[in-house]
Design a protein around this motif. Sequence first.
Motif, PDB file in Angstrom:
ATOM      1  N   ARG A  22       0.843  -1.210   0.000  1.00 19.53           N
ATOM      2  CA  ARG A  22       0.000   0.000   0.000  1.00 19.53           C
ATOM      3  C   ARG A  22       0.869   1.247   0.000  1.00 19.53           C
ATOM      4  NH1 ARG A  22      -3.494  -3.094   3.375  1.00 19.53           N
ATOM      5  NH2 ARG A  22      -5.351  -3.652   2.177  1.00 19.53           N
ATOM      6  N   GLU A  82      -6.606   3.227  -7.421  1.00 23.06           N
ATOM      7  CA  GLU A  82      -7.078   2.167  -6.541  1.00 23.06           C
ATOM      8  C   GLU A  82      -6.949   0.766  -7.187  1.00 23.06           C
ATOM      9  OE1 GLU A  82      -8.040   2.472  -3.473  1.00 23.06           O
ATOM     10  OE2 GLU A  82      -8.807   0.441  -3.160  1.00 23.06           O
ATOM     11  N   TRP A  83      -7.363   0.679  -8.458  1.00 30.79           N
ATOM     12  CA  TRP A  83      -7.340  -0.646  -9.099  1.00 30.79           C
ATOM     13  C   TRP A  83      -5.954  -1.264  -9.121  1.00 30.79           C
ATOM     14  CZ3 TRP A  83      -4.315  -1.650 -13.338  1.00 30.79           C
ATOM     15  CH2 TRP A  83      -3.880  -0.553 -14.109  1.00 30.79           C
ATOM     16  N   GLU A 123      -5.104  -2.635  -5.702  1.00 34.69           N
ATOM     17  CA  GLU A 123      -5.813  -3.902  -5.491  1.00 34.69           C
ATOM     18  C   GLU A 123      -5.170  -5.031  -6.297  1.00 34.69           C
ATOM     19  OE1 GLU A 123      -7.978  -4.658  -3.225  1.00 34.69           O
ATOM     20  OE2 GLU A 123      -7.739  -2.598  -2.515  1.00 34.69           O
TER      21      GLU A 123
END
Lengths: 479, 254
Positions: free
Chosen positions: A39, A49-50, A53
Amino acid sequence: MATQPGEVQAALSRRYGAGFVTDIESHSLPPGLDEDTIRALSAIKEEPEWMTEWRLAAYRRWLKMTPPNWAHLKLGPIDFQAISYYSAPKNKPKSLDEVDPKLLETYDKLGVPLHERAKLAGVAVDAVFDSVSVANTAREQLAKVGVIFCSMSEAIREHGELVRQYLGTVVPQGDNFFAALNSAVFSDGSFVFIPKGVRCPMELSTYFRINAGHTGQFERTLIIAEESSVVSYLEGCTAPMRDENQLHAAVVELVALEKANIKYSTVQNWYPGDENGKGGIYNFVTKRGECRGDDSRITWTQVETGSAITWKYPSCVLRGDRSVGEFHSVALTNHFQQADTGTKMIHIGRDTKSKIVSKGISAGRSQNSYRGLVKVEKGALNARNHTRCDSILIGKKCGSHTFPYMEVKNPTAIVEHEATTSKISDDQLFYCRSRGIGEEDAVSMIVDGFCKQVFRELPMEFAVEAKKLLEVSLEGAIG
Amino acid sequence: MLKIENLHVRVAGKEILKGLSLEAKAGEVHAIMGPNGAGKSTLGNVLAGRPGYEATQGTVTFDGRNLLEMEPEARAAAGVFLAFQYPVEIPGVNNTYFLRAALNAQRKARGGSELDSMQFLKLVREKVREMGMTPELLNRAVNEGFSGGEKKRNEVFQMALLEPRLAILDETDSGLDIDALKQVAAGVNSLRSPERAFLVITHYQRLLDYIVPDFVHVLADGRIVESGDAQLARELEAHGYAWVRERAPAEARA
């Protein structure tokens, strides 16, 4: 009568030419790896964000995997928690003028004069220093024809949709242990997009360099060639001298759509460790290209002289009908180097062709293995493969191994394999010497001749470099 | 120029030369003849410095220097050239590139300057004309896929380019048909000069019809058993080596 053992030792212990460390403050994450590290890494790089993830998903898969042990390599366990997963020069420059002069000096020592190269040789150089691209030249010229050539980080920010569409489609996250690790923590790399019908106006080239100690480098490269486009890409690598083993686990993905042509060449000269086998880079790379469209072509050419341990199989997935995959390789090992390298050619489409030319040179106490897979799937009518593996041994303490695998599920396939192993003959050596050519020059001349077939595949200016590299790597290799 | 005294040479544990003495001066052509196994090729190889040829006794001086102590490449730079009986193939190495590397290595070793590509190309063109060499052979890999005759002509061409002071021809005539033999001989003759000595090693007299020697030596069982002029070669041709052997023991003992 010929060379004395003492002389050989003296020559063998010649210092690695690129062994110096540039003194630039590095901005690094502390060693260790968990979801928070990922992160943090993603945040430093201002990723969407993708992407975060995607990395986390890869990390979770990686946790369940174990390092491969099937290669012909001797390797102690790697402590993945002892590695720092991000290291970048502190001040990101916007142009060449802002680049730290010391850094440029480093490239100069390595023979990579950025300004000159871009202009004189018509090469766009995207230099990767540690993990962040510090310079990017000739981009405007490329932009005119719609070619995107930038760092992966930038691509994720600026061309997110393209990256998202193709990333991991050739080398899936869970493909293998090192690919999964790379997917989780990749720091930077190059992104190339050639739009439909465009012939890239210049050779694209990237210089990777590993600099900060304890820093694993996890390059991620993605090249997309749309319909009927053509691109030639070269990466050249060299690293400064370090005592600890440094891990390098890159992933390179190539996508060739219909009638596209990608040529990917590598000249790799990472620090191989000293004469006692201490130090040196661990090079565990997953390189794969997919001929996704009909009549597409992917050519891998590699000249590998560096790294303590090399584990690398640039591969082609021949999905499109009439697609062609080629692999041309020179792998040279000296001292205590180990290389397990080769290729995979996966024939899926009809009338697909592949060609493999592998030249292995072993000296010192090194071990050099060719490992290749030719796989012809059920639907691959009329697949053709020709494989040629030649090895040459210099001295008595080195080893050369060939592991060819074939899986043929279609009876119309024709798969051919030729292999030879030879020693540099005393007759050849004496012939050269009797004409006045010294022993070392004679060896490099003979080896250069042995590699001709592969060097021919390299872009002109790099063929010269590759030849020089072999000469340097072979100095004092007779024994 | 070349002085060999009481030379004994061992190859793979076996003594082949057993006290050979020979002196050659600049400008002279010496033919070394003899039956198979007499040690003719051993002589050529030991002079050029082939590894595995061990001089156990005797001396060889070349222009006053101890030749036996020199590395093969140093001998080449000093002006010794061996035209191989079986020229070696070096796949992938361009013939012209090889020649340039050889010439420049020698020039450098002698403290001279190296020729750049243009200078070298000019020199090669000149020699190609002089020697009637097939230019096409120069663009191929060293001896790779050459016919027997092409290999021998390539050796003579190398000699022309490297301009040695002592040229040793090791059975350069073997395996050649008469046309090729004439070509090779013409090449050698064009290189005869007052500054250069030749050792022409041959099994047959016919080469000496085209390269007329000043001296002929008959080698048998590791020693020179008879020396003479060109006439000796013709007598050998007429009587065979047995004739020398019959005469030799008495002289050898003397």
